[in-house]
Design a protein around this motif. Structure first.
Motif, short mmCIF file in Angstrom:
data_model
loop_
_atom_site.label_atom_id
_atom_site.label_comp_id
_atom_site.label_asym_id
_atom_site.label_seq_id
_atom_site.Cartn_x
_atom_site.Cartn_y
_atom_site.Cartn_z
N LYS A 13 -14.54 4.35 7.42
CA LYS A 13 -14.99 3.25 6.54
C LYS A 13 -15.12 1.96 7.33
CE LYS A 13 -11.08 1.29 7.13
NZ LYS A 13 -10.62 0.06 7.62
N ILE A 15 -14.72 -2.22 6.38
CA ILE A 15 -14.38 -3.17 5.30
C ILE A 15 -15.35 -4.34 5.41
CG2 ILE A 15 -12.62 -4.67 4.30
CD1 ILE A 15 -10.48 -2.78 5.41
N HIS A 20 -6.64 -7.51 4.31
CA HIS A 20 -5.36 -8.24 4.27
C HIS A 20 -5.08 -8.86 2.90
CE1 HIS A 20 -3.86 -7.59 8.27
NE2 HIS A 20 -5.08 -7.80 8.75
N VAL A 22 -6.31 -8.03 0.20
CA VAL A 22 -6.27 -6.92 -0.76
C VAL A 22 -4.85 -6.35 -0.89
CG1 VAL A 22 -6.94 -5.11 0.91
CG2 VAL A 22 -7.51 -4.83 -1.50
N VAL A 23 -4.05 -6.48 0.16
CA VAL A 23 -2.67 -5.99 0.12
C VAL A 23 -1.89 -6.73 -0.99
CG1 VAL A 23 -0.50 -5.82 1.47
CG2 VAL A 23 -2.71 -5.35 2.57
N GLN A 127 2.68 2.73 7.13
CA GLN A 127 2.46 1.32 7.47
C GLN A 127 3.59 0.41 7.02
OE1 GLN A 127 -2.31 1.29 6.94
NE2 GLN A 127 -1.32 -0.45 6.03
N ALA A 130 0.75 -1.35 2.21
CA ALA A 130 -0.68 -1.06 2.34
C ALA A 130 -1.35 -1.28 0.99
CB ALA A 130 -0.90 0.39 2.77
N SER A 131 -2.67 -1.39 1.01
CA SER A 131 -3.45 -1.34 -0.23
C SER A 131 -4.15 0.02 -0.24
CB SER A 131 -4.50 -2.45 -0.25
OG SER A 131 -5.64 -2.05 0.50
N LEU A 133 -7.28 0.49 -0.32
CA LEU A 133 -8.69 0.26 0.02
C LEU A 133 -9.24 1.36 0.93
CD1 LEU A 133 -11.18 -1.64 -0.05
CD2 LEU A 133 -10.18 -2.87 1.87
N ASP A 134 -8.59 1.56 2.07
CA ASP A 134 -9.11 2.51 3.07
C ASP A 134 -9.09 3.94 2.52
OD1 ASP A 134 -8.89 0.19 4.48
OD2 ASP A 134 -7.72 1.02 6.13
N THR A 189 -2.31 -0.85 12.38
CA THR A 189 -2.37 -1.72 11.20
C THR A 189 -1.02 -2.29 10.78
OG1 THR A 189 -4.27 -0.46 10.44
CG2 THR A 189 -3.14 -1.74 8.77
N VAL A 193 -0.22 -6.13 9.29
CA VAL A 193 0.09 -6.35 7.87
C VAL A 193 1.44 -7.06 7.76
CG1 VAL A 193 0.65 -5.12 5.71
CG2 VAL A 193 -1.35 -4.44 7.05
N GLY A 271 -11.27 -4.34 9.21
CA GLY A 271 -9.99 -3.62 9.31
C GLY A 271 -8.87 -4.61 9.53
N SER A 272 -7.82 -4.17 10.20
CA SER A 272 -6.66 -5.06 10.29
C SER A 272 -6.78 -6.10 11.39
CB SER A 272 -5.39 -4.23 10.46
OG SER A 272 -5.55 -3.33 11.52
C1 MEV Z 1 -6.70 -2.13 7.07
O1 MEV Z 1 -7.85 -1.32 7.31
C2 MEV Z 1 -6.88 -2.96 5.84
C3 MEV Z 1 -5.73 -3.90 5.51
O2 MEV Z 1 -6.14 -4.69 4.41
C4 MEV Z 1 -4.46 -3.13 5.17
C5 MEV Z 1 -4.55 -2.38 3.86
O3 MEV Z 1 -5.38 -2.71 3.00
O4 MEV Z 1 -3.72 -1.48 3.68
C6 MEV Z 1 -5.42 -4.83 6.67
#
Ligand code: MEV
Length: 312
Positions: A13, A15, A20, A22-23, A127, A130-131, A133-134, A189, A193, A271-272
Motif C-alpha cells: 500500500k 499512504i 501518524h 490516524v493512530v 508495533q 498502530a492504526s 490503516l495499512d 514503524t 510511532v 508510511g512511517s
Molecule cells: C505506517 O505505515 C502508518 C502509521 O500511521 C502507523 C499506523 O497507522 O499504524 C505511521
C-alpha cells in the motif's frame, strides 16, 4: 475440507494522506499497489520460515496470527516484491496474507473483515501501537479511507482499540500516476510511532500538528472526490511539511520530495517515515524517476487500485 498446504497474496500500500495522525483516530487515505507479499503455509510439527527453523518469539506478527488459530507450528514460505521496512506495507501484507492462508489451511471461511481485524491485532502487538490503516488497505485492496465523512465511500468495517474507533470505507480513487522513491533506509514503524507518542504526550504543539494533519486529509478527500489532482498534490506537499514538523521525515526523504516537486503536483513521505519511501503525484513519471535516481533514491512507478488479499 482442510488442505495440507495453502497460499494467499496481499498487495502492498501507499499512504496518500494522514499517516501518524490516524493512530489517534484522525482520517487517512491509503491505496493498494501492485507490489505484493505471498505466504504459503504447510502443516508441520516444526516451525520453519523459508526452510529454516525459527522461534516465534522473534516473529510477533506470525506468532499472534498462529495463536489466534490455535496453531503451534507450521512451515511458512514467504515471497515478496515489497521492500521490507520501506513504508509500503510489507508487514501488513504479511499479516493479511498469512491470516488468509492459515484460514484456508484450517478450513475456516475467508472473511475480509475478520482478516483485517486479525492482521491489525498482529500489527498492534508487533508495533506496540498502530492504526488499522495499512492492514485494512492490504486486506481490502483498492482505495480506502479511515474516518472520512459519511457521504464519501462505502463502509467496509469498524475497528476499535482503546479510546479510538476507525470507520473504514472503500473509496473510489480516480486513475492517477504515482512514483515511489525508496531511500534505501530501513525504518521500522514501531519506534517512529513511539517517537510521535512521546512528542504528543509532552507538547501540545504536537497535538495541534496532528489535528492539522487530520484537517488537510479531509481537504484531500474532497480533492480526490472531485478528481482535482492539482489540489490533491498541494495537499500532499502540505502534509509532508506537517509530518516533517512532527519529526518523522529525514534529510534523504526531504531531498527526494523537493527534487520531485519540479515535475509533480505534490510529493510527501509515505508510511512511517524516518527513511523508507516517498510518493509523488505526477503526469511526468519519467522525469520524476530520473530526478529521484539522481538524488540517490530508487524510483518505481506503481499501479494502484489493485485487488486485496486472495487465496491462490
Ligand atoms: C505506517 O505505515 C502508518 C502509521 O500511521 C502507523 C499506523 O497507522 O499504524 C505511521
Amino acid at each position: 475440507m482442510t488442505a495440507n498446504i495453502s497460499s494467499a497474496v496481499s498487495p502492498g500500500k501507499l499512504i496518500l494522506l494522514g499517516e501518524h495522525a490516524v493512530v489517534y483516530g484522525k482520517p487517512a487515505v491509503a491505496i493498494a499497489i501492485d507490489r505484493s507479499f505471498k505466504c504459503t503455509v504447510e502443516k508441520s510439527n516444526r516451525m520453519t520460515l523459508n526452510g529454516n527453523p525459527i522461534s516465534l518469539d522473534y516473529h510477533p506478527h506470525v506468532k499472534t496470527i498462529l495463536k489466534t488459530h490455535g496453531i503451534e507450528s507450521l512451515a511458512l514460505t514467504t515471497e515478496s516484491t515489497i521492500p521490507a521496512t520501506s513504508g509500503l506495507g510489507s508487514s501488513a501484507a504479511l499479516s493479511s496474507s498469512l491470516s488468509a492462508a492459515v484460514r484456508k489451511l484450517a478450513g475456516e471461511k475467508i472473511d475480509k473483515e475478520e482478516i483485517a481485524n486479525e492482521a491489525f491485532n498482529a500489527e498492534y502487538v508487533a508495533q506496540g501501537r498502530a492504526s488499522p490503516l495499512d492492514t485494512s488497505c492490504c486486506t481490502n485492496g483498492k482505495g480506502i479511507s479511515l474516518n472520512c465523512p459519511d457521504n464519501m465511500g462505502e463502509h467496509l468495517w469498524t475497528i476499535s482499540k482503546e479510546s479510538n474507533t476507525w470507520n473504514i470505507s472503500e473509496i473510489h480513487v480516480p486513475e492517477m500516476t504515482f512514483v515511489i522513491g525508496y531511500t534505501g533506509i530501513k525504518a521500522p514503524t514501531g519506534p517512529l510511532v513511539e517517537k510521535v507518542r512521546r512528542y504528543r504526550a509532552r507538547n501540545t504543539f504536537a497535538a495541534d500538528i496532528i489535528n492539522e494533519i487530520g484537517d488537510v486529509t479531509l481537504e484531500g478527500m474532497k480533492a480526490i472526490d472531485k478528481n482535482d489532482v492539482e489540489q490533491l498534490g498541494r495537499i500532499m506537499t502540505k502534509d509532508h511539511k506537517l509530518l516533517s514538523i512532527l519529526g518523522v521525515s529525514c534529510n534523504e526523504l526531504n531531498k527526494l520530495v523537493n527534487a520531485s516537486l519540479d515535475y509533480s503536483y505534490g510529493a510527501k513521505l509515505t508510511g512511517s517515515g524516518g527513511g523508507g519511501s516517498m510518493v509523488a503525484l505526477t503526469d511526468k513519471p519519467k522525469e520524476v524517476c530520473d530526478t529521484i535516481r539522481l538524488h540517490g533514491g530508487e524510483p518505481f512507478v506503481v499501479k494502484t487500485n489493485v485487488e486485496g488479499v486472495h487465496v491462490i
